[in-house]
Design a protein around this motif. Structure first.
Motif, PDB file in Angstrom:
ATOM      1  N   ALA A   1     -37.432 -28.188-107.632  1.00  0.00           N
ATOM      2  CA  ALA A   1     -37.162 -29.178-106.593  1.00  0.00           C
ATOM      3  C   ALA A   1     -37.908 -28.916-105.293  1.00  0.00           C
ATOM      4  CB  ALA A   1     -35.657 -29.230-106.322  1.00  0.00           C
ATOM      5  N   HIS A   2     -38.191 -27.647-104.985  1.00  0.00           N
ATOM      6  CA  HIS A   2     -38.677 -27.329-103.644  1.00  0.00           C
ATOM      7  C   HIS A   2     -39.914 -26.446-103.591  1.00  0.00           C
ATOM      8  CE1 HIS A   2     -35.039 -29.062-101.961  1.00  0.00           C
ATOM      9  NE2 HIS A   2     -34.339 -28.334-102.814  1.00  0.00           N
ATOM     10  N   ALA A   3     -40.606 -26.224-104.685  1.00  0.00           N
ATOM     11  CA  ALA A   3     -41.767 -25.334-104.657  1.00  0.00           C
ATOM     12  C   ALA A   3     -43.043 -26.096-104.984  1.00  0.00           C
ATOM     13  CB  ALA A   3     -41.577 -24.184-105.645  1.00  0.00           C
ATOM     14  N   ALA A   4     -44.107 -25.682-104.343  1.00  0.00           N
ATOM     15  CA  ALA A   4     -45.428 -26.252-104.604  1.00  0.00           C
ATOM     16  C   ALA A   4     -46.348 -25.099-104.969  1.00  0.00           C
ATOM     17  CB  ALA A   4     -45.950 -26.966-103.365  1.00  0.00           C
ATOM     18  N   VAL A   5     -46.269 -24.673-106.215  1.00  0.00           N
ATOM     19  CA  VAL A   5     -47.066 -23.528-106.649  1.00  0.00           C
ATOM     20  C   VAL A   5     -47.750 -23.830-107.961  1.00  0.00           C
ATOM     21  CG1 VAL A   5     -45.680 -21.778-105.482  1.00  0.00           C
ATOM     22  CG2 VAL A   5     -45.075 -22.470-107.779  1.00  0.00           C
TER      23      VAL A   5
ATOM     24  N   GLU B   1     -34.767 -28.601 -92.030  1.00  0.00           N
ATOM     25  CA  GLU B   1     -35.055 -28.780 -93.460  1.00  0.00           C
ATOM     26  C   GLU B   1     -35.106 -27.431 -94.171  1.00  0.00           C
ATOM     27  OE1 GLU B   1     -38.420 -30.796 -96.407  1.00  0.00           O
ATOM     28  OE2 GLU B   1     -38.554 -31.123 -94.253  1.00  0.00           O
ATOM     29  N   ILE B   2     -35.748 -26.460 -93.556  1.00  0.00           N
ATOM     30  CA  ILE B   2     -35.850 -25.131 -94.164  1.00  0.00           C
ATOM     31  C   ILE B   2     -34.472 -24.479 -94.253  1.00  0.00           C
ATOM     32  CG2 ILE B   2     -36.778 -22.798 -93.853  1.00  0.00           C
ATOM     33  CD1 ILE B   2     -39.282 -24.226 -92.595  1.00  0.00           C
ATOM     34  N   ARG B   3     -33.656 -24.586 -93.204  1.00  0.00           N
ATOM     35  CA  ARG B   3     -32.300 -24.020 -93.250  1.00  0.00           C
ATOM     36  C   ARG B   3     -31.485 -24.658 -94.364  1.00  0.00           C
ATOM     37  NH1 ARG B   3     -32.106 -24.295 -87.822  1.00  0.00           N
ATOM     38  NH2 ARG B   3     -30.586 -25.962 -87.789  1.00  0.00           N
ATOM     39  N   GLU B   4     -31.576 -25.980 -94.540  1.00  0.00           N
ATOM     40  CA  GLU B   4     -30.863 -26.653 -95.633  1.00  0.00           C
ATOM     41  C   GLU B   4     -31.333 -26.126 -96.984  1.00  0.00           C
ATOM     42  OE1 GLU B   4     -31.393 -30.858 -95.144  1.00  0.00           O
ATOM     43  OE2 GLU B   4     -30.345 -30.881 -93.211  1.00  0.00           O
ATOM     44  N   GLN B   5     -32.648 -25.926 -97.121  1.00  0.00           N
ATOM     45  CA  GLN B   5     -33.173 -25.408 -98.380  1.00  0.00           C
ATOM     46  C   GLN B   5     -32.718 -23.972 -98.615  1.00  0.00           C
ATOM     47  OE1 GLN B   5     -37.417 -26.024 -98.401  1.00  0.00           O
ATOM     48  NE2 GLN B   5     -37.221 -28.240 -98.552  1.00  0.00           N
ATOM     49  N   LEU B   6     -32.673 -23.156 -97.566  1.00  0.00           N
ATOM     50  CA  LEU B   6     -32.174 -21.786 -97.724  1.00  0.00           C
ATOM     51  C   LEU B   6     -30.711 -21.775 -98.161  1.00  0.00           C
ATOM     52  CD1 LEU B   6     -33.814 -19.998 -94.659  1.00  0.00           C
ATOM     53  CD2 LEU B   6     -34.290 -19.574 -97.088  1.00  0.00           C
ATOM     54  N   THR B   7     -29.916 -22.696 -97.626  1.00  0.00           N
ATOM     55  CA  THR B   7     -28.509 -22.798 -98.026  1.00  0.00           C
ATOM     56  C   THR B   7     -28.412 -23.189 -99.493  1.00  0.00           C
ATOM     57  OG1 THR B   7     -27.842 -23.374 -95.780  1.00  0.00           O
ATOM     58  CG2 THR B   7     -26.333 -23.983 -97.553  1.00  0.00           C
TER      59      THR B   7
ATOM     60  N   ARG C   1     -42.075 -33.916 -97.318  1.00  0.00           N
ATOM     61  CA  ARG C   1     -41.093 -32.854 -97.551  1.00  0.00           C
ATOM     62  C   ARG C   1     -41.793 -31.518 -97.484  1.00  0.00           C
ATOM     63  NH1 ARG C   1     -39.116 -33.644-103.221  1.00  0.00           N
ATOM     64  NH2 ARG C   1     -38.583 -31.493-102.826  1.00  0.00           N
ATOM     65  N   LEU C   2     -41.077 -30.500 -97.069  1.00  0.00           N
ATOM     66  CA  LEU C   2     -41.633 -29.147 -97.082  1.00  0.00           C
ATOM     67  C   LEU C   2     -41.326 -28.491 -98.412  1.00  0.00           C
ATOM     68  CD1 LEU C   2     -40.734 -27.908 -93.506  1.00  0.00           C
ATOM     69  CD2 LEU C   2     -42.993 -28.485 -94.398  1.00  0.00           C
ATOM     70  N   GLN C   3     -42.366 -27.913 -99.022  1.00  0.00           N
ATOM     71  CA  GLN C   3     -42.206 -27.231-100.290  1.00  0.00           C
ATOM     72  C   GLN C   3     -42.710 -25.806-100.141  1.00  0.00           C
ATOM     73  OE1 GLN C   3     -44.330 -29.924-102.945  1.00  0.00           O
ATOM     74  NE2 GLN C   3     -42.380 -30.797-103.565  1.00  0.00           N
TER      75      GLN C   3
ATOM     76  N   ILE D   1     -49.223 -27.294 -93.196  1.00  0.00           N
ATOM     77  CA  ILE D   1     -48.844 -25.913 -93.513  1.00  0.00           C
ATOM     78  C   ILE D   1     -47.877 -25.401 -92.452  1.00  0.00           C
ATOM     79  CG2 ILE D   1     -49.651 -23.553 -93.848  1.00  0.00           C
ATOM     80  CD1 ILE D   1     -52.287 -24.727 -94.820  1.00  0.00           C
ATOM     81  N   VAL D   2     -46.767 -24.843 -92.922  1.00  0.00           N
ATOM     82  CA  VAL D   2     -45.743 -24.292 -92.039  1.00  0.00           C
ATOM     83  C   VAL D   2     -45.470 -22.861 -92.470  1.00  0.00           C
ATOM     84  CG1 VAL D   2     -43.312 -24.473 -91.359  1.00  0.00           C
ATOM     85  CG2 VAL D   2     -44.689 -26.539 -91.591  1.00  0.00           C
TER      86      VAL D   2
END
Length: 138
Positions: free
Chosen positions: A68-72, A46-52, A131-133, A105-106
């Motif tokens: 789409a992908h941040a939790a801040v 999932e993280i690799r897909e998000q980095l791409t 989902r990982l954010q 937490i990751v």
């Protein structure tokens, strides 16, 4: 009338060590152990897909990526946006490691190559709605 005896130093030392040990171990019935995940784990994929997605979006795509992908919160958004732009402008990115620091937490380490120089950047991600954010650089 007798005068109270002072407590021996050994007793106070043992009491202090016991309280310190209790504070360090916590009071949880089932402590969560850190888990080393592989870059090929579900979280790593999932993280690799998000980095791409991040890299393909370029610097102008960082705000959309964050939506789409941040939790801040607002206080940390600028710091995370700056760190993500550093990833976008790199020549190459490589996911090096993924560790779970609790059920939600990751921590991930990303190798960033820029102009022949490589450095590792660490980020914290949180699990929300399965989902990982991205939460913050670490």
């Amino acid at each position: 009338m007798s005068t109270p005896r002072p407590m021996p130093n050994k007793f106070l030392t043992l009491l202090a060590l016991g309280l310190l040990a209790l504070a360090m171990t916590g009071c949880s019935r089932a402590p969560y152990r850190n888990t080393d995940l592989t870059p090929d784990s579900a979280e790593g994929r999932e993280i690799r897909e998000q980095l791409t997605t991040l890299k393909n979006g370029g610097a102008t795509g960082v705000p959309a990526f964050m939506r789409a992908h941040a939790a801040v919160d607002n206080e940390r958004a600028a710091m995370l946006q700056w760190a993500l732009k550093q990833l976008v402008t790199a020549d190459a990115l490589e996911l090096r490691s993924v560790d779970a620091f609790g059920p939600d937490i990751v921590r991930t380490v990303v190798a960033v190559k820029r102009g022949g120089v490589e450095q590792e950047n660490t980020f914290l991600l949180v699990r929300k709605d399965h989902r990982l954010q991205w939460a913050s650089p670490n």
